[in-house]
Design an enzyme around this catalytic site. Structure first.
Site, PDB file in Angstrom:
ATOM      1  N   TRP A   1       8.454  -5.144  -5.516  1.00 27.73           N
ATOM      2  CA  TRP A   1       7.364  -4.752  -6.699  1.00 27.73           C
ATOM      3  C   TRP A   1       7.472  -5.824  -7.262  1.00 27.73           C
ATOM      4  O   TRP A   1       6.495  -7.007  -8.082  1.00 27.73           O
ATOM      5  CB  TRP A   1       6.465  -3.174  -6.259  1.00 27.73           C
ATOM      6  CG  TRP A   1       6.373  -3.150  -5.714  1.00 27.73           C
ATOM      7  CD1 TRP A   1       7.117  -2.110  -4.242  1.00 27.73           C
ATOM      8  CD2 TRP A   1       5.258  -3.251  -4.534  1.00 27.73           C
ATOM      9  NE1 TRP A   1       6.146  -1.546  -3.776  1.00 27.73           N
ATOM     10  CE2 TRP A   1       5.229  -2.993  -2.883  1.00 27.73           C
ATOM     11  CE3 TRP A   1       4.519  -4.670  -4.483  1.00 27.73           C
ATOM     12  CZ2 TRP A   1       4.216  -3.120  -1.827  1.00 27.73           C
ATOM     13  CZ3 TRP A   1       3.598  -4.763  -3.368  1.00 27.73           C
ATOM     14  CH2 TRP A   1       3.095  -3.773  -2.042  1.00 27.73           C
TER      15      TRP A   1
ATOM     16  N   ASP B   1       3.808  -1.772 -14.427  1.00 28.61           N
ATOM     17  CA  ASP B   1       3.217  -1.227 -12.871  1.00 28.61           C
ATOM     18  C   ASP B   1       3.858  -0.004 -12.875  1.00 28.61           C
ATOM     19  O   ASP B   1       4.694   0.405 -12.979  1.00 28.61           O
ATOM     20  CB  ASP B   1       4.427  -2.015 -12.102  1.00 28.61           C
ATOM     21  CG  ASP B   1       3.335  -2.271 -10.918  1.00 28.61           C
ATOM     22  OD1 ASP B   1       2.516  -0.669 -10.782  1.00 28.61           O
ATOM     23  OD2 ASP B   1       3.730  -2.518  -9.964  1.00 28.61           O
TER      24      ASP B   1
ATOM     25  N   LYS C   1      -1.795   6.147  -4.250  1.00 30.62           N
ATOM     26  CA  LYS C   1      -1.439   7.071  -3.981  1.00 30.62           C
ATOM     27  C   LYS C   1      -1.170   8.273  -4.660  1.00 30.62           C
ATOM     28  O   LYS C   1      -1.301   9.441  -3.682  1.00 30.62           O
ATOM     29  CB  LYS C   1       0.796   6.636  -4.688  1.00 30.62           C
ATOM     30  CG  LYS C   1       0.942   5.327  -3.597  1.00 30.62           C
ATOM     31  CD  LYS C   1       1.529   3.710  -4.659  1.00 30.62           C
ATOM     32  CE  LYS C   1       1.090   2.594  -4.037  1.00 30.62           C
ATOM     33  NZ  LYS C   1       1.370   2.479  -2.530  1.00 30.62           N
TER      34      LYS C   1
HETATM   35  N1  PMP Z   1       3.093  -2.553  -7.081  1.00 32.48           N
HETATM   36  C1  PMP Z   1       3.657  -0.861  -6.573  1.00 32.48           C
HETATM   37  C2  PMP Z   1       5.061  -0.716  -7.142  1.00 32.48           C
HETATM   38  C3  PMP Z   1       2.980  -0.622  -5.450  1.00 32.48           C
HETATM   39  O1  PMP Z   1       3.495   0.554  -4.866  1.00 32.48           O
HETATM   40  C4  PMP Z   1       2.213  -1.074  -5.047  1.00 32.48           C
HETATM   41  C5  PMP Z   1       1.981  -1.192  -3.263  1.00 32.48           C
HETATM   42  N2  PMP Z   1       2.234  -0.677  -2.897  1.00 32.48           N
HETATM   43  C6  PMP Z   1       2.056  -2.943  -5.638  1.00 32.48           C
HETATM   44  C7  PMP Z   1       2.186  -2.840  -6.340  1.00 32.48           C
HETATM   45  C8  PMP Z   1       0.897  -3.263  -4.133  1.00 32.48           C
HETATM   46  O2  PMP Z   1      -0.202  -2.884  -4.675  1.00 32.48           O
HETATM   47  P1  PMP Z   1      -1.519  -3.383  -3.654  1.00 32.48           P
HETATM   48  O3  PMP Z   1      -2.127  -3.583  -2.399  1.00 32.48           O
HETATM   49  O4  PMP Z   1      -3.433  -1.757  -4.254  1.00 32.48           O
HETATM   50  O5  PMP Z   1      -2.007  -4.220  -4.518  1.00 32.48           O
END
Ligand code: PMP
Length: 357
Positions: free
Chosen positions: A100, A168, A192
């Site tokens: 991420w 994040d 989540k």
């Molecule tokens: N950052 C983290 C830590 C994530 O776990 C996720 C999704 N699993 C995201 C960003 C991306 O999120 P989204 O799919 O809502 O754009």
């Protein structure tokens, strides 16, 4: 159909009480003769939901008065772009801790120079830095508080001095108390720990807001959303509504501190099985940084991992397959997963190891 034990990484398990409440309210919202999703976002009914949701985030996270709380769309993925578009001038610091953070790096590079204050790639994203030194003059320093795929989690947050700290927190928001006052900006997709997909929470300090660029298109401007209390355009009304119900449930259960305790117990139950399995299960993550949200582990062979997933599914447990990019097994145990559910998985793991070791 009995409810499955849901270990999906996100969208993920939500409290049954919130789902039942949403179901009861869905067609005829509070006797209005129509549902909330059919109601204007300018109505007093939606306004109440919107402001109550923001109020609950403020209360549960202890957000100081000098911060704005925004409710946006576009997922955390849009934040990978919005953060640099609004705040990157010159260079920024990013801790590259997993898949991420990597996405945050890729988007930030489109808008300026990225200093990798930590590069976890050589360790295959299995550890975190003990200390981070921000680059003087960097626009901000970005971390990913919990790497959902790699299963590494910051247990303490870096001191960044004059450089605003941005996090994040998509996969661990409200799973534990955090010192919001140490952050310039926090963002988190809801799907989540705190709600369904479709709404992203942004918490931004006013002085950081003042530094935002005014050269970004309307929807991408934090300042514009802040000036309009996140009602500049149509917000994701149903996602906000369901998030409010989940936040109320979090409050009833004792808030972030209560979940920190429960989540620690849940994670410990699984890591204990891993560590006491005589090497049958292996956690790739450096012990001090093991995630309490996403417990990642390997079995002796990929064949056994496939069998493990198949047998858990037959036993009513869903979502345990590791991310396609890394393989293995991942148990996502967010707030709404009870200790009893984790204990059922732990028992299954012990039996499976005894059968196959
Ligand atoms: N950052 C983290 C830590 C994530 O776990 C996720 C999704 N699993 C995201 C960003 C991306 O999120 P989204 O799919 O809502 O754009």
């Amino acid at each position: 159909m009995p409810r499955k034990l849901n270990f999906y990484p996100g969208p993920a398990v939500l409290p049954l009480a919130a789902l039942e409440r949403a179901k009861a309210d869905f067609v005829d919202y509070h006797g209005m003769g129509l549902s909330l999703v059919e109601t204007s976002h300018r109505s007093k009914e939606y306004e109440e939901v919107h402001n109550a949701t923001i109020g609950l985030i403020r209360e549960l996270l202890g957000v100081p008065a000098s911060y704005k709380v925004l409710l946006l769309s576009g997922g955390a993925t849009l934040q990978f772009a919005m953060v640099p578009m609004n705040l990157l001038s010159g260079s920024c610091d990013i801790a590259l801790t997993g898949s991420w953070a990597e996405k945050a790096v890729e988007d930030a590079r489109k808008f300026g120079k990225v200093n990798l204050v930590f590069d976890g790639a050589p360790s295959k994203f299995t550890t975190l830095p003990a200390r981070i030194v921000p680059t003087p003059g960097a626009s901000y320093l970005h971390i990913t508080s919990n790497e959902t795929i790699g299963g590494v989690q910051w247990q303490d947050f870096p001191e960044t001095g004059a450089v605003p700290l941005i996090a994040d927190m998509s996969s661990d928001i409200l799973s534990r108390p955090v010192p919001v006052e140490r952050f310039g900006l926090i963002y988190a997709g809801a799907q989540k720990n705190i709600g369904p997909a479709g709404v992203t929470v942004v918490i931004i300090r006013e002085d950081v807001l003042e530094h935002c660029s005014d050269k970004v298109p309307a929807y991408l401007s934090y300042r514009l959303h802040a000036e309009h209390n996140s009602l500049y355009n149509t917000p994701p009304v149903f996602s906000v509504y369901l998030m409010r119900l989940v936040l109320e449930w979090i409050k009833e259960q004792g808030g972030a501190a209560a979940f920190a305790e429960a989540n620690e117990k849940k994670a410990a139950a699984l890591y204990r099985v891993i560590d006491e399995s005589g090497g049958f299960y292996r956690s790739p993550v450096d012990k001090p940084y093991r995630s309490r949200m996403n417990v990642v582990f390997r079995l002796p062979t990929e064949e056994l991992e496939k069998d493990f997933v198949k047998e858990t599914e037959a036993a009513g447990m869903i979502g345990l397959k590791g991310h396609r990019s890394v393989g293995g097994i991942r148990a996502s145990i967010y707030n709404a997963m009870p200790l009893s559910g984790v204990e059922r998985l732990a028992d299954f793991m012990r039996d499976f190891a005894a059968k196959h070791a």
